[in-house]
Design an enzyme around this catalytic site. Structure first.
Site, PDB file in Angstrom:
ATOM      1  N   GLU A   1       0.847  -1.185   0.000  1.00 30.63           N
ATOM      2  CA  GLU A   1       0.000   0.000   0.000  1.00 30.63           C
ATOM      3  C   GLU A   1       0.886   1.240   0.000  1.00 30.63           C
ATOM      4  OE1 GLU A   1      -1.716   0.935   4.180  1.00 30.63           O
ATOM      5  OE2 GLU A   1      -1.631  -1.249   4.101  1.00 30.63           O
TER       6      GLU A   1
ATOM      7  N   LYS B   1       2.631   4.715   1.105  1.00 33.36           N
ATOM      8  CA  LYS B   1       3.042   5.358   2.351  1.00 33.36           C
ATOM      9  C   LYS B   1       2.778   6.850   2.203  1.00 33.36           C
ATOM     10  CE  LYS B   1       6.837   5.603   5.690  1.00 33.36           C
ATOM     11  NZ  LYS B   1       6.552   6.983   6.091  1.00 33.36           N
TER      12      LYS B   1
ATOM     13  N   ARG C   1       1.395   9.876  11.424  1.00 35.45           N
ATOM     14  CA  ARG C   1       0.780   8.623  11.865  1.00 35.45           C
ATOM     15  C   ARG C   1      -0.069   8.897  13.098  1.00 35.45           C
ATOM     16  NH1 ARG C   1       3.193   3.385  12.016  1.00 35.45           N
ATOM     17  NH2 ARG C   1       1.605   1.851  12.583  1.00 35.45           N
TER      18      ARG C   1
ATOM     19  N   ARG D   1       1.827   8.749  17.083  1.00 34.67           N
ATOM     20  CA  ARG D   1       2.446   7.431  17.220  1.00 34.67           C
ATOM     21  C   ARG D   1       3.168   7.266  18.561  1.00 34.67           C
ATOM     22  NH1 ARG D   1       7.455   7.099  13.077  1.00 34.67           N
ATOM     23  NH2 ARG D   1       8.354   5.787  14.687  1.00 34.67           N
TER      24      ARG D   1
ATOM     25  N   LYS E   1       9.057  -0.675   5.150  1.00 33.82           N
ATOM     26  CA  LYS E   1       8.778   0.589   4.458  1.00 33.82           C
ATOM     27  C   LYS E   1       9.828   0.746   3.370  1.00 33.82           C
ATOM     28  CE  LYS E   1      11.191   3.273   8.047  1.00 33.82           C
ATOM     29  NZ  LYS E   1      11.058   4.390   9.028  1.00 33.82           N
TER      30      LYS E   1
END
Length: 559
Positions: free
Chosen positions: A240, A242, A247, A262, A413
């Site tokens: 998906e 980024k 976040r 986060r 990532k």
């Protein structure tokens, strides 16, 4: 107070993460309640002293020392708390002299006495009481006091690291204690954390958090390395985008709604429109973005637009209307009242689709999955994302549970390669903490055609990416090539023939009407010093403008 001052001094001079953990754990072990609890609050950013603000401290010191002398001292030291601590005149005037000076023995106020006194003080009483405490402390204690009350510790300790030290301390009595257990309790306990310390020392049962909509420690991804690529296949890993926002964890629990970063910071007051939109029961993980209204649709905006709403204590209705917030959802942590973190990602994704699909507020949508057949497909999509607010790709094992921390393998990532540009150093400012004696914050520019010929226009500011040895080199250059001074800022020689060229790496660009150059960099950092390159050979603004061309202005919207 002196023990807390010694702790801060050691932490700021200790580069090792493990050594910092040992220092904090030992402090918690030997320091009594409630001092250690107030220290923990300060280390985790949970201490707010409304009666003391930086402007008040400036006015306070103005009554003890000549303003011009203080300005010169501040310019040299580069840190407000350190400057006041060093120049404070204990023989101040009678109106401010509220207690006898003391430098040792029982007359030195404790950390808890200082904090509890100032928390009970009004804005009118605050200056008098701060002055009394400053009189009673030595320079180290004064520095610690001022750092404490202004919230600007800058000692290289994050809230997460302080909680990890607390877990290390508690592991001696609580079997199997992990920092995540403390994270989940955190929003249900308050400073000075007496029940928490009692549990960690084995003197009481584990505190029961009464907090609704609690924070749950987030799962983080590892950077994808070349050796990981062969294992990335569609049957094993979902892909998906980024997104380039922040976040967040959005939680709605029996009428209580919260929005966390986060690290567990509650930012709901900054985004009241987003809280109103949490019309589901559960907890989701996603990316907070802001956008632009296009009829009934919100089109995602740039990170610079999101910054207009970050770190605000209050937000106006006009700003909410012009920069509406929304969440692009990644994962489901709680579905209704069921904690689903132990389910595989494939099942959590199905739960997420159902949860988001039931929201009627129009402020939450799904982060779309990216179809691919081979890693070559992914590599091409990563290098040419459809919109500029995409930083790269996220790769998640279909069978991965939601595990707090940064485990190796379940999530990766894969960010785009950074861009680089050669820019010329234009201005420098002193840093903070251990860098307060060095010019370590740099503004740099590139060439642009002006009315009188080529001129340098600022395009960014960076304060990391260089080594300690390179910092010394740049600082020496700044001091030897200063043209003008503007408070703590020095203008540095930057002609076509004389100046320092910096190779600057950055993650992306946004158009910006607020900057003379018309562009704003995302995450700039110094990657190399180009002593070999004359300033005239640095890049031009056209180079940066060309990087904007492949990106379209519109982004996929949400209804």
């Amino acid at each position: 107070m002196q023990d807390f001052a010694a702790l801060l001094d050691r932490l700021i001079l200790t580069p090792s993460r493990n050594a910092k953990l040992r220092l904090m754990a030992e402090y918690f072990r030997v320091t009594p309640d409630p001092d250690r609890g107030w220290a923990l609050a300060a280390l985790t950013g949970g201490l707010d002293v409304p009666s003391v603000k930086p402007a008040m401290l400036r006015a306070l010191v103005a009554e003890r020392i000549d303003e011009v002398l203080f300005a010169y001292s501040y310019d040299y030291v580069g840190d407000l708390a350190e400057t006041i601590a060093l120049v404070w005149d204990e023989g101040g005037g009678p109106t401010m002299r509220a207690a006898p000076a003391a430098t040792n023995g029982s007359n030195i106020p404790s950390l808890s006495a200082i904090v509890e006194t100032l928390l009970a003080s009004s804005r009118a009483d605050g200056p008098r009481r701060v002055a009394a405490f400053l009189d009673a402390l030595d320079s180290d204690g004064r520095w610690a006091l001022l750092k404490l009350v202004t919230g600007g510790l800058r000692i290289g300790v994050s809230a997460r690291l302080a909680k990890q030290a607390l877990a290390d301390f508690g592991a001696e009595k609580v079997d199997g204690l992990q920092v995540n257990e403390i994270e989940e309790l955190w929003h249900g306990v308050k400073p000075p954390y007496l029940p928490l310390f009692a549990w960690l020392e084995g003197r009481a049962e584990k505190p029961v958090s009464s907090a609704r909509a609690p924070f749950r420690p987030v799962m983080l991804a590892q950077p994808l390395e070349e050796g990981d690529l062969p294992g990335i296949t569609p049957d094993v890993y979902a892909a998906e985008w980024k997104w380039d926002g922040i976040r967040v964890q959005a939680v709605s629990d029996q009428g209580v709604r919260r929005l966390y970063t986060r690290t567990g910071e509650d930012i709901g007051d900054t985004f009241p429109d987003m809280l109103d939109a949490l019309d589901f029961a559960g907890a989701i993980d996603g990316e907070l973005l802001v956008g632009r209204r296009a009829g009934e649709t919100i089109e995602p905006g740039s990170f610079s637009e999101l910054q207009q709403r970050l770190n605000r204590k209050t937000v106006s209705g006009k700003l909410i209307a012009s920069h509406p917030a929304f969440i692009r959802a990644y994962d489901c942590l709680v579905d209704g009242e069921e904690d689903v973190r132990a389910l595989p990602f494939r099942e959590r994704r199905e739960r997420l689709e159902h949860l988001v699909g039931g929201s009627l507020a129009g402020r939450i949508d799904l982060s779309p999955l990216v179809a691919y057949d081979t890693t070559d497909d992914l590599m091409e999509k990563r290098s040419l994302p459809p919109v500029p607010i995409i930083e790269g790709l996220m790769l998640k094992r279909w069978d991965s549970v939601y595990e707090p921390g940064r485990p190796k393998g379940p999530w990766f990532k894969w960010k785009r390669d950074p861009y680089t540009v050669d820019a010329v150093l234009m201005y420098a400012q002193r840093g903070h903490g251990k860098r307060s004696s060095f010019y370590s914050d740099y503004t740099f520019g590139v060439w642009k055609r002006g009315e009188g010929g080529d001129e340098l226009v600022p395009v960014g500011k960076a304060y990391f990416g260089f080594t300690d040895d390179e910092l010394v080199e740049i600082d020496r250059f700044v001091r030897r090539n200063t043209l003008n001074r503007f408070g703590p800022v020095r203008e540095v020689t930057h002609s076509a023939e004389v100046g320092l060229v910096l190779e600057v790496a950055f993650e992306g660009l946004n158009r910006s009407a607020r900057h003379k150059s018309g562009v704003a960099m995302r995450f700039p950092r110094v990657s190399r010093l180009r002593w070999d390159k004359p300033p005239r050979e640095a890049d031009r603004i056209e180079t940066l403008e060309a990087l904007l061309e492949p990106w379209v202005d519109e982004a996929p919207g949400m209804n």
